[in-house]
Scaffold this motif. Structure first.
Motif, PDB file in Angstrom:
ATOM      1  N   LYS A  95       0.833  -1.205   0.000  1.00 21.04           N
ATOM      2  CA  LYS A  95       0.000   0.000   0.000  1.00 21.04           C
ATOM      3  C   LYS A  95       0.869   1.255   0.000  1.00 21.04           C
ATOM      4  O   LYS A  95       0.594   2.207  -0.732  1.00 21.04           O
ATOM      5  N   LEU A  96       1.940   1.264   0.792  1.00 20.95           N
ATOM      6  CA  LEU A  96       2.840   2.422   0.821  1.00 20.95           C
ATOM      7  C   LEU A  96       3.495   2.629  -0.541  1.00 20.95           C
ATOM      8  O   LEU A  96       3.601   3.770  -1.013  1.00 20.95           O
ATOM      9  N   GLU A  97       3.930   1.536  -1.167  1.00 19.79           N
ATOM     10  CA  GLU A  97       4.550   1.642  -2.489  1.00 19.79           C
ATOM     11  C   GLU A  97       3.544   2.187  -3.506  1.00 19.79           C
ATOM     12  O   GLU A  97       3.872   3.058  -4.307  1.00 19.79           O
ATOM     13  N   GLU A  98       2.324   1.680  -3.453  1.00 19.62           N
ATOM     14  CA  GLU A  98       1.266   2.128  -4.369  1.00 19.62           C
ATOM     15  C   GLU A  98       0.976   3.615  -4.206  1.00 19.62           C
ATOM     16  O   GLU A  98       0.747   4.324  -5.189  1.00 19.62           O
ATOM     17  N   LEU A  99       1.019   4.106  -2.973  1.00 19.76           N
ATOM     18  CA  LEU A  99       0.724   5.516  -2.696  1.00 19.76           C
ATOM     19  C   LEU A  99       1.932   6.426  -2.876  1.00 19.76           C
ATOM     20  O   LEU A  99       1.804   7.645  -2.796  1.00 19.76           O
ATOM     21  N   GLY A 100       3.129   5.855  -3.075  1.00 22.16           N
ATOM     22  CA  GLY A 100       4.336   6.660  -3.225  1.00 22.16           C
ATOM     23  C   GLY A 100       4.899   7.184  -1.918  1.00 22.16           C
ATOM     24  O   GLY A 100       5.603   8.187  -1.895  1.00 22.16           O
ATOM     25  N   VAL A 101       4.603   6.484  -0.815  1.00 21.29           N
ATOM     26  CA  VAL A 101       5.094   6.907   0.498  1.00 21.29           C
ATOM     27  C   VAL A 101       6.474   6.292   0.737  1.00 21.29           C
ATOM     28  O   VAL A 101       6.647   5.080   0.659  1.00 21.29           O
ATOM     29  N   ALA A 102       7.457   7.147   1.017  1.00 22.68           N
ATOM     30  CA  ALA A 102       8.828   6.700   1.248  1.00 22.68           C
ATOM     31  C   ALA A 102       9.059   6.289   2.694  1.00 22.68           C
ATOM     32  O   ALA A 102       9.811   5.357   2.971  1.00 22.68           O
ATOM     33  N   ASP A 103       8.422   6.988   3.643  1.00 20.30           N
ATOM     34  CA  ASP A 103       8.654   6.728   5.057  1.00 20.30           C
ATOM     35  C   ASP A 103       7.478   7.270   5.851  1.00 20.30           C
ATOM     36  O   ASP A 103       6.760   8.161   5.391  1.00 20.30           O
ATOM     37  N   VAL A 104       7.291   6.732   7.031  1.00 14.72           N
ATOM     38  CA  VAL A 104       6.308   7.263   7.967  1.00 14.72           C
ATOM     39  C   VAL A 104       7.029   7.466   9.296  1.00 14.72           C
ATOM     40  O   VAL A 104       7.509   6.504   9.897  1.00 14.72           O
ATOM     41  N   LEU A 105       7.140   8.715   9.703  1.00 13.16           N
ATOM     42  CA  LEU A 105       7.791   9.050  10.968  1.00 13.16           C
ATOM     43  C   LEU A 105       6.755   8.977  12.071  1.00 13.16           C
ATOM     44  O   LEU A 105       5.610   9.403  11.882  1.00 13.16           O
ATOM     45  N   ILE A 106       7.140   8.440  13.231  1.00 11.04           N
ATOM     46  CA  ILE A 106       6.196   8.328  14.333  1.00 11.04           C
ATOM     47  C   ILE A 106       6.787   8.839  15.637  1.00 11.04           C
ATOM     48  O   ILE A 106       8.004   8.862  15.817  1.00 11.04           O
ATOM     49  N   SER A 107       5.893   9.250  16.518  1.00  8.22           N
ATOM     50  CA  SER A 107       6.262   9.638  17.866  1.00  8.22           C
ATOM     51  C   SER A 107       5.222   9.044  18.806  1.00  8.22           C
ATOM     52  O   SER A 107       4.029   9.075  18.515  1.00  8.22           O
ATOM     53  N   LEU A 108       5.683   8.487  19.928  1.00  6.82           N
ATOM     54  CA  LEU A 108       4.814   7.858  20.912  1.00  6.82           C
ATOM     55  C   LEU A 108       4.966   8.564  22.253  1.00  6.82           C
ATOM     56  O   LEU A 108       6.058   9.007  22.602  1.00  6.82           O
ATOM     57  N   SER A 109       3.873   8.631  22.994  1.00  7.79           N
ATOM     58  CA  SER A 109       3.927   9.180  24.343  1.00  7.79           C
ATOM     59  C   SER A 109       2.795   8.572  25.153  1.00  7.79           C
ATOM     60  O   SER A 109       1.837   8.044  24.592  1.00  7.79           O
ATOM     61  N   PHE A 110       2.903   8.648  26.465  1.00  6.55           N
ATOM     62  CA  PHE A 110       1.845   8.100  27.296  1.00  6.55           C
ATOM     63  C   PHE A 110       1.868   8.730  28.674  1.00  6.55           C
ATOM     64  O   PHE A 110       2.871   9.296  29.101  1.00  6.55           O
ATOM     65  N   THR A 111       0.714   8.637  29.330  1.00  2.62           N
ATOM     66  CA  THR A 111       0.572   8.994  30.733  1.00  2.62           C
ATOM     67  C   THR A 111       0.210   7.690  31.454  1.00  2.62           C
ATOM     68  O   THR A 111       0.203   6.622  30.846  1.00  2.62           O
ATOM     69  N   SER A 112      -0.172   7.785  32.702  1.00  2.43           N
ATOM     70  CA  SER A 112      -0.567   6.568  33.410  1.00  2.43           C
ATOM     71  C   SER A 112      -1.870   5.997  32.870  1.00  2.43           C
ATOM     72  O   SER A 112      -2.133   4.809  33.007  1.00  2.43           O
ATOM     73  N   GLY A 113      -2.687   6.822  32.186  1.00  4.86           N
ATOM     74  CA  GLY A 113      -3.977   6.355  31.709  1.00  4.86           C
ATOM     75  C   GLY A 113      -4.167   6.295  30.209  1.00  4.86           C
ATOM     76  O   GLY A 113      -5.063   5.604  29.728  1.00  4.86           O
TER      77      GLY A 113
END
Length: 127
Positions: A95-113
């Motif tokens: 799907k990424l190749e079909e859409l021309g997406v080279a990369d997807v950058l992500i960031s994660l965070s959380f609290t206690s809930g």
């Protein structure tokens, strides 16, 4: 060039309940690598929740949702410095190749809930 951004937030208790009620949930949504990683943490549900949110945010960033993509086609990993990144296989990679997406950058965070993830899909040069 930026294709899109996505964000998702989940309640950690909701993911924990889903895993307790339906033991197959974990294997349907997470890869073996994610299960191994999360299982080493003092609060596994927190880390599962962040990965669940990341997968949702990624699919929002590319604008497809889960149509034609399996949960386990996306694996949330960490590099040697602890930075999260997504590894795409199977239908998600196609799907990424079909859409021309080279990369997807992500960031994660959380609290206690809650756990939150943000994703930015980057197009291939020239697309």
């Amino acid at each position: 060039m930026l294709k899109g951004i996505g964000i998702d937030i989940v309640e950690i208790a909701r993911i924990e309940r889903a895993m307790l009620r339906r033991p197959r949930f974990k294997w349907r949504v997470f890869t073996e690598g994610e299960i191994t990683y999360c299982g080493t943490k003092p609060n596994p549900a927190l880390h599962y929740s962040a990965r669940f949110a990341a997968k949702e945010a990624i699919l929002k960033s590319i604008g497809t949702g889960f149509r034609g993509v399996k949960w386990t086609d996306i694996e949330i990993c960490r590099d040697e410095h602890g930075r999260p990144y997504a590894l795409f296989t199977g239908l998600a990679k196609g799907k990424l190749e079909e859409l021309g997406v080279a990369d997807v950058l992500i960031s994660l965070s959380f609290t206690s809930g809650s756990a939150v993830a943000m994703a930015a899909a980057i197009m291939k040069k020239g697309d």
